[in-house]
Design a protein around this motif. Sequence first.
Motif, mmCIF file in Angstrom:
data_model
loop_
_atom_site.group_PDB
_atom_site.id
_atom_site.type_symbol
_atom_site.label_atom_id
_atom_site.label_comp_id
_atom_site.label_asym_id
_atom_site.label_seq_id
_atom_site.Cartn_x
_atom_site.Cartn_y
_atom_site.Cartn_z
ATOM 1 N N GLU A 1 1.747 6.547 -6.918
ATOM 2 C CA GLU A 1 0.718 7.488 -7.343
ATOM 3 C C GLU A 1 1.193 8.931 -7.165
ATOM 4 O O GLU A 1 0.942 9.782 -8.023
ATOM 5 C CB GLU A 1 -0.580 7.257 -6.569
ATOM 6 C CG GLU A 1 -1.386 6.057 -7.037
ATOM 7 C CD GLU A 1 -1.832 6.187 -8.489
ATOM 8 O OE1 GLU A 1 -1.743 5.187 -9.209
ATOM 9 O OE2 GLU A 1 -2.234 7.273 -8.916
ATOM 10 N N GLU A 2 1.857 9.192 -6.046
ATOM 11 C CA GLU A 2 2.344 10.548 -5.803
ATOM 12 C C GLU A 2 3.389 10.944 -6.840
ATOM 13 O O GLU A 2 3.385 12.075 -7.322
ATOM 14 C CB GLU A 2 2.921 10.662 -4.395
ATOM 15 C CG GLU A 2 1.880 10.619 -3.305
ATOM 16 C CD GLU A 2 2.460 10.629 -1.893
ATOM 17 O OE1 GLU A 2 1.658 10.604 -0.957
ATOM 18 O OE2 GLU A 2 3.688 10.646 -1.735
ATOM 19 N N LYS B 1 1.024 4.029 -2.929
ATOM 20 C CA LYS B 1 0.779 5.443 -2.648
ATOM 21 C C LYS B 1 1.939 6.301 -3.186
ATOM 22 O O LYS B 1 1.725 7.329 -3.818
ATOM 23 C CB LYS B 1 0.618 5.653 -1.149
ATOM 24 C CG LYS B 1 0.327 7.098 -0.788
ATOM 25 C CD LYS B 1 0.190 7.281 0.703
ATOM 26 C CE LYS B 1 -0.003 8.755 1.027
ATOM 27 N NZ LYS B 1 0.027 9.016 2.447
ATOM 28 N N ASP C 1 0.835 -1.205 0.000
ATOM 29 C CA ASP C 1 0.000 0.000 0.000
ATOM 30 C C ASP C 1 0.869 1.254 0.000
ATOM 31 O O ASP C 1 0.587 2.225 -0.720
ATOM 32 C CB ASP C 1 -0.936 0.001 1.222
ATOM 33 C CG ASP C 1 -2.024 -1.064 1.117
ATOM 34 O OD1 ASP C 1 -2.643 -1.340 2.157
ATOM 35 O OD2 ASP C 1 -2.261 -1.598 0.017
#
Length: 175
Positions: free
Chosen positions: A149-150, A146, A142
């Motif tokens: 994605e950032e 994340k 996860d």
Amino acid sequence: MSGKDGINVKDLLIGGLIGGIVGSVTALLLAPKSGKELRGDLNEHVDVMKEKGAQWKDVAYEKGIEIGNVAKDKKDAIIDSTSGFVEVVRDKSGQLYDTVSKQAKSVKETAVAGTEATKEAAKKAAETFKSEAKDTEKELKDAADKTKEEVKDASKTAKDKTEKIVDDAKKELKK
């Protein structure tokens, strides 16, 4: 400016400048004016071209600073999110180590008590370890998703701003 977009803008600037100069000189040479008037017009057009060149240089410099600032901000954001990811991994590793240490101690004490009890404790420790490992794996995945994605968002934002800057520069060149 680098890459394909940078070369196109540079070529456009150079082409526009050369085209403007050639067009101005051609128009002035073909116009029916006296030599003194023609020289005056040529000097006036050269001054205008110098002024436009200085303006384009200033715009390009400002846009370069903007791109540099956006890139620096995005780099800092990525570093911040990555260091958070490292902290999560470090914490989970410490917790996993503590859990494994406790389970190993429990297994050792149980082995002294008897073979059957040792087998049962080892089985329980393996299940706990497996469960902890799965939980840690999910949390790490996860956190990695994340961060991914950032980074993707930061790259898109930087790309969008760069495209806007290039579009602005193209609009300035068309003026």
